[in-house]
Write a protein that holds these residues in place. Structure first.
Motif, PDB file in Angstrom:
ATOM      1  N   ALA A 104      52.252   2.384  22.503  1.00 24.84           N
ATOM      2  CA  ALA A 104      50.978   3.085  22.672  1.00 24.84           C
ATOM      3  C   ALA A 104      50.094   2.354  23.671  1.00 24.84           C
ATOM      4  O   ALA A 104      50.053   1.128  23.704  1.00 24.84           O
TER       5      ALA A 104
ATOM      6  N   HIS B 124      45.354   5.634  24.432  1.00 22.42           N
ATOM      7  CA  HIS B 124      46.028   6.626  23.594  1.00 22.42           C
ATOM      8  C   HIS B 124      45.163   6.954  22.380  1.00 22.42           C
ATOM      9  O   HIS B 124      44.711   6.048  21.671  1.00 22.42           O
ATOM     10  N   PRO B 125      44.865   8.238  22.124  1.00 20.73           N
ATOM     11  CA  PRO B 125      43.964   8.565  21.006  1.00 20.73           C
ATOM     12  C   PRO B 125      44.561   8.297  19.639  1.00 20.73           C
ATOM     13  O   PRO B 125      43.835   8.156  18.648  1.00 20.73           O
ATOM     14  N   GLY B 126      45.882   8.237  19.551  1.00 22.28           N
ATOM     15  CA  GLY B 126      46.514   8.011  18.262  1.00 22.28           C
ATOM     16  C   GLY B 126      46.608   9.282  17.438  1.00 22.28           C
ATOM     17  O   GLY B 126      45.989  10.306  17.755  1.00 22.28           O
ATOM     18  N   ALA B 127      47.385   9.215  16.384  1.00 24.78           N
ATOM     19  CA  ALA B 127      47.552  10.365  15.496  1.00 24.78           C
ATOM     20  C   ALA B 127      47.231   9.932  14.077  1.00 24.78           C
ATOM     21  O   ALA B 127      47.798   8.958  13.569  1.00 24.78           O
ATOM     22  N   THR B 128      46.326  10.617  13.448  1.00 26.81           N
ATOM     23  CA  THR B 128      45.927  10.288  12.079  1.00 26.81           C
ATOM     24  C   THR B 128      45.958  11.551  11.231  1.00 26.81           C
ATOM     25  O   THR B 128      45.805  12.666  11.735  1.00 26.81           O
ATOM     26  N   ARG B 129      46.175  11.362   9.946  1.00 23.37           N
ATOM     27  CA  ARG B 129      46.146  12.482   9.025  1.00 23.37           C
ATOM     28  C   ARG B 129      44.718  12.970   8.843  1.00 23.37           C
ATOM     29  O   ARG B 129      43.769  12.169   8.859  1.00 23.37           O
ATOM     30  N   GLU B 130      44.591  14.265   8.669  1.00 27.89           N
ATOM     31  CA  GLU B 130      43.266  14.783   8.345  1.00 27.89           C
ATOM     32  C   GLU B 130      42.870  14.328   6.943  1.00 27.89           C
ATOM     33  O   GLU B 130      43.710  14.186   6.051  1.00 27.89           O
TER      34      GLU B 130
END
Length: 468
Positions: A74, A78-84
């Motif tokens: 990354a 990179h904005p990253g991916a997170t769970r809502e």
């Protein structure tokens, strides 16, 4: 033919010229056959339609990507991916008990010195089947004394509800699990016993439930302005069949036919289709005029690379043509990235198009029949090579259709096809609905469950595609 094959290694040009013509012709024929066999042995995903998974260890490595000077993984931007974040089912408060600095005991009543940090942990609840007993009472009619039993609701007649039925179809049609694997999974995960016969029956109920959705998808594809089309082999009861796909921006339709020719294409797209078709150069598509077609440059690149690796005197011609193709894709990628508008894109392509046309005119006169035949074919369909230049929404490759077929090819290799016409209909419908569902951003299992429930209760099928 002997003029095209150079003198064999170890034989001088003078000795080769002094060799009787019949011997030269025989040697040339053997050399041509040897080259053809070597070409077949050297086929890889880069010079043929073979998948990358079939490449032998001797296959040349793919061209390395140009280093961009950035580290692996990354990137800082990179904005990253997170769970809502969702509402929790339970909240467990955590309070510090001891100060690590001075070992002072900390009571839980102390006020917060900073906003609390919240960590959500997701887990699965124990899955147990929801079992409903439908008790059908029988009474005697007080007038005629006939015994009358209460009717069983339609949704209870199969022994399995809409969610289980849809899940079985989902596991088989989307994730390509075998019938036995589905039975084992449901038993292990949900303590839900189900026999092989019931699993097959569930897939057929799913097939019937999604038939209206599949019909709507098929109509949408047949009336779309741009469709990418491709086909691959399939098996039905041990007999060879062909799985066709038509891909649009909004929907994807699949059809299994007994023919790879125009009769099979008729099932997917009618001869009266007036949109633009992206495809390879398979002859079944030749019934459409050039301005309706976009020939796949990815297929063409692989074909020309095979000629460049053929070891013939005309192979350098293919090397030169590959350079023109590379230049064309460079301009195309710049246009897609916004480096120029469509007029600028067309202007930048003009010298490349002129160079390609001149190369094809030269190739048509070459001695190697493969170069000559390919050059003549491309000149005949010259306009079909450049539809993407003037028509928005048209890609220069047929990658969309190839990607749509890839899961079906993997499924075919796992299951070796189907055993009946009903099985073929299930494959067509589930592939069409699942692929279109992904394109629409819809939840597949939810849609399948709604469709099965609607079929069980006699209600209209859910809508997947909005009517124009």
């Amino acid at each position: 033919m002997d003029e095209q094959i150079p003198a064999p290694e170890g034989i001088s040009a003078e000795d080769w010229a002094a060799t009787p013509a019949s011997v030269r012709a025989f040697v040339a024929q053997l050399a041509a056959r040897l080259l053809a066999l070597e070409a077949r042995l050297n086929q890889t995903s880069q010079n043929s339609s073979k998948p990358p998974s079939s490449d032998p260890p001797s296959a040349p490595p793919r061209p390395p990507k140009t280093p961009r000077g950035r580290p692996r993984g990354a990137q800082p931007d990179h904005p990253g991916a997170t769970r809502e974040r969702r509402e929790p089912n339970q909240i467990i408060p955590l309070h510090p008990t001891t100060c690590p600095q001075c070992a002072t005991a900390l009571p839980p009543t102390l006020p917060d010195a900073a906003p609390p940090r919240i960590t959500q942990v997701w887990d699965m609840p124990p899955i147990t089947p929801l079992i409903t007993d439908y008790v059908q009472h029988t009474v005697c009619c007080p007038i005629c004394t006939a015994r009358v039993m209460a009717d069983l609701p339609t949704e209870a007649a199969t022994g399995y509800g809409a969610r289980v039925t849809a899940l079985v179809g989902h596991l088989h049609g989307t994730y390509h699990l075998s019938y036995r694997a589905i039975g084992d999974l449901l038993t292990d995960i949900a303590d839900l016993p189900i026999g092989l016969g019931s699993i097959v029956a569930c897939t057929q109920r799913v097939s019937q439930a999604i038939a209206p959705l599949d019909a709507a998808i098929h109509t949408a594809v047949q009336t779309a302005p741009v469709v990418n089309v491709d086909e691959t082999s399939w098996r039905e009861a041990g007999q060879r069949r062909w799985l066709w796909t038509g891909v649009t921006a909004q929907a994807t339709s699949f059809r299994i036919t007994a023919s790879r020719g125009r009769a099979g294409l008729d099932v997917l797209l009618p001869a009266s289709f007036r949109g633009i078709i992206g495809s390879d150069r398979w002859t079944a598509y030749n019934r459409y005029i050039a301005r309706q077609r976009q020939l796949c440059w990815a297929h063409l690149t692989r074909n020309i690379r095979a000629l460049a690796e053929g070891g013939m005197r005309d192979s350098p011609w293919a090397d030169d043509f590959l350079r023109h193709i590379t230049a064309m894709f460079t301009v195309w990628r710049g246009f897609c990235a916004g480096a120029c508008d469509r007029v600028g894109f067309q202007t930048a392509l003009q010298p490349i198009q002129q160079a390609m046309r001149a190369a094809l005119a030269d190739g048509r006169t070459r001695r190697w029949y493969k170069v000559a035949a390919l050059s003549q074919e491309l000149l005949t369909w010259w306009d079909a090579l450049w539809t993407f230049v003037t028509q928005p929404g048209v890609e220069p490759t047929n990658n969309a259709a190839e990607r749509a077929l890839r899961p079906a090819v993997i499924w075919r290799k796992q299951c070796f096809g189907v055993q009946s016409a009903d099985g073929s209909r299930f494959v067509e419908r589930i592939l069409s609905v699942v692929t279109t569902c992904r394109q629409q951003g819809r939840n597949v299992w939810t849609l399948l469950t709604d469709a099965v429930h609607a079929a069980m209760t006699g209600q209209p099928a859910p809508i997947l595609l909005a009517t124009p």
